[in-house]
Design an enzyme around this catalytic site. Structure first.
Site, PDB file in Angstrom:
ATOM      1  N   THR A   1       0.840  -1.210   0.000  1.00 24.44           N
ATOM      2  CA  THR A   1       0.000   0.000   0.000  1.00 24.44           C
ATOM      3  C   THR A   1       0.869   1.251   0.000  1.00 24.44           C
ATOM      4  O   THR A   1       1.900   1.274   0.651  1.00 24.44           O
ATOM      5  CB  THR A   1      -0.892   0.035   1.256  1.00 24.44           C
ATOM      6  OG1 THR A   1      -1.658  -1.150   1.310  1.00 24.44           O
ATOM      7  CG2 THR A   1      -1.839   1.240   1.230  1.00 24.44           C
TER       8      THR A   1
ATOM      9  N   ARG B   1     -12.250  -9.735  -1.557  1.00 25.99           N
ATOM     10  CA  ARG B   1     -11.961  -9.006  -0.320  1.00 25.99           C
ATOM     11  C   ARG B   1     -11.421  -7.619  -0.614  1.00 25.99           C
ATOM     12  O   ARG B   1     -10.518  -7.467  -1.415  1.00 25.99           O
ATOM     13  CB  ARG B   1     -10.966  -9.801   0.524  1.00 25.99           C
ATOM     14  CG  ARG B   1     -10.585  -9.141   1.848  1.00 25.99           C
ATOM     15  CD  ARG B   1      -9.310  -8.368   1.732  1.00 25.99           C
ATOM     16  NE  ARG B   1      -8.887  -7.789   3.016  1.00 25.99           N
ATOM     17  CZ  ARG B   1      -7.955  -6.863   3.121  1.00 25.99           C
ATOM     18  NH1 ARG B   1      -7.349  -6.421   2.037  1.00 25.99           N
ATOM     19  NH2 ARG B   1      -7.629  -6.359   4.302  1.00 25.99           N
TER      20      ARG B   1
ATOM     21  N   GLY C   1      -9.993  -4.020   1.391  1.00 28.35           N
ATOM     22  CA  GLY C   1      -9.525  -3.453   2.663  1.00 28.35           C
ATOM     23  C   GLY C   1      -9.951  -2.006   2.780  1.00 28.35           C
ATOM     24  O   GLY C   1     -10.884  -1.534   2.130  1.00 28.35           O
ATOM     25  N   ASP C   2      -9.226  -1.252   3.599  1.00 29.11           N
ATOM     26  CA  ASP C   2      -9.623   0.136   3.902  1.00 29.11           C
ATOM     27  C   ASP C   2      -9.204   1.139   2.825  1.00 29.11           C
ATOM     28  O   ASP C   2      -9.750   2.239   2.736  1.00 29.11           O
ATOM     29  CB  ASP C   2      -9.037   0.563   5.246  1.00 29.11           C
ATOM     30  CG  ASP C   2      -7.503   0.528   5.223  1.00 29.11           C
ATOM     31  OD1 ASP C   2      -6.951  -0.535   4.922  1.00 29.11           O
ATOM     32  OD2 ASP C   2      -6.877   1.560   5.473  1.00 29.11           O
TER      33      ASP C   2
ATOM     34  N   GLY D   1      -2.266  -0.978   6.611  1.00 30.18           N
ATOM     35  CA  GLY D   1      -2.288  -1.966   7.706  1.00 30.18           C
ATOM     36  C   GLY D   1      -3.382  -2.984   7.511  1.00 30.18           C
ATOM     37  O   GLY D   1      -3.861  -3.205   6.392  1.00 30.18           O
TER      38      GLY D   1
END
Lengths: 172, 132
Positions: free
Chosen positions: B1, B29, B31-32, B53
């Site tokens: 990232t 999936r 993530g943020d 993270g």
């Protein structure tokens, strides 16, 4: 206001013994290049959004980071990329999720912010939008690098047998 | 990232994040990183934030906007807000990761609870790249 920029290239267990001197030099140089690129935009009167796009595009093109070229692989050996951008002056925002053939996800996110009424587009719809807006599209394998392929191969060793999957596996 | 927060000459703040996500992920999936308020947030009145993270926790907490909200509604400094969210809220959930953030005055915080985070900053008087 004096312009300023901060960046990250990911957090995690950066194991010193795995980070060879040459790889550390490549990474430090890439981070510095990204800082210089973004700061130059600001110094020349560019907007904060322009600087964010320039900086992250450069990092997406650097195979050492998990974004764009050099992104990690999914369980089935493909790449699915995500990105988002936000403008603090009007709280406008754009994002793409789960894209596979958009070369620069951050540019796609900015295009969503500026040229669509939406905040987030996902999957095939996001790809279609990016294509319609003339963004550069690539084959999914464009994002694969030898290092990433090797890590994926190692984590899938013994696939199909009762050998426990590697430590990378976080799935029951 | 990878992520970036920038402050321009007109005092505008912007933030951005881009990622390949989690290795060996399945089932689509996410993530943020693409979620505004979780992995990315920017508000000229408070700060810009980009996160990296364990995305599931960053989504559940709404990390990026939590830092901005502590400044906006809790009258905290950027330092106080960033350090609380990473070192108490995230760490309290055993969530690993880090954030970069910068406020409208050019103060910045690079806070993480992992062994390392690739990071750097550049302004009119200083610049630095760090790993551990």
């Amino acid at each position: 206001n004096r312009p300023a920029i901060v960046i990250h290239g990911g957090a995690g267990t950066i194991e010193r013994h795995l980070l060879s001197d040459s790889l550390e030099t490549i990474i430090r140089t890439a981070l510095q290049d990204a800082l210089n690129a973004g700061y130059a935009v600001l110094e020349n009167g560019g907007t904060a959004v322009d600087a964010v796009e320039a900086t992250i595009t450069l990092l997406e093109n650097c195979p050492e980071f998990n974004a764009g070229k050099g992104a990690v692989m999914t369980d089935v050996g493909t790449h699915e990329l995500d990105a988002s951008i936000m403008d603090g002056s009007d709280l406008n925002a754009g994002a793409v999720a789960g894209v596979k053939t958009v070369k620069s996800p951050i540019l796609a996110a900015r295009t969503v912010m500026v040229r669509s009424p939406h905040v987030m587009l996902a999957g095939e719809g996001a790809e279609e939008f990016a294509k319609q807006e003339g963004l550069e599209m690539v084959d999914n394998t464009y994002f694969t690098t030898p290092r990433i392929q090797k890590r994926w191969d190692e984590s899938h060793k013994g696939e199909g047998s009762n050998v426990p999957k590697s430590k990378f596996s976080k799935f029951g | 990232t990878v992520g970036c927060v920038a402050l321009d000459k007109d005092g505008n703040i912007a933030a951005g994040t881009s990622t390949g996500g989690m290795m060996n992920k399945k089932y689509g999936r996410i993530g943020d990183s693409p979620i505004i308020g979780a992995g990315t947030y920017a508000d000229n009145e408070t700060c810009g934030v980009s996160c990296t993270g364990h995305g599931e926790y960053f989504i559940r907490i709404g990390v990026a906007k939590e830092i901005s909200d502590q400044m906006k509604f809790g009258k905290k400094t950027l330092k106080e807000a960033a350090e609380y969210t990473v070192n108490e809220h995230l760490s309290g959930m055993n969530a690993q990761g880090g954030i970069i953030a910068m406020d409208k005055d050019g103060n910045f915080e690079l806070v993480f609870n992992t062994p390392g985070m690739y990071r750097g900053y550049k302004n009119a008087t200083d610049e630095k790249v760090m790993i551990y």
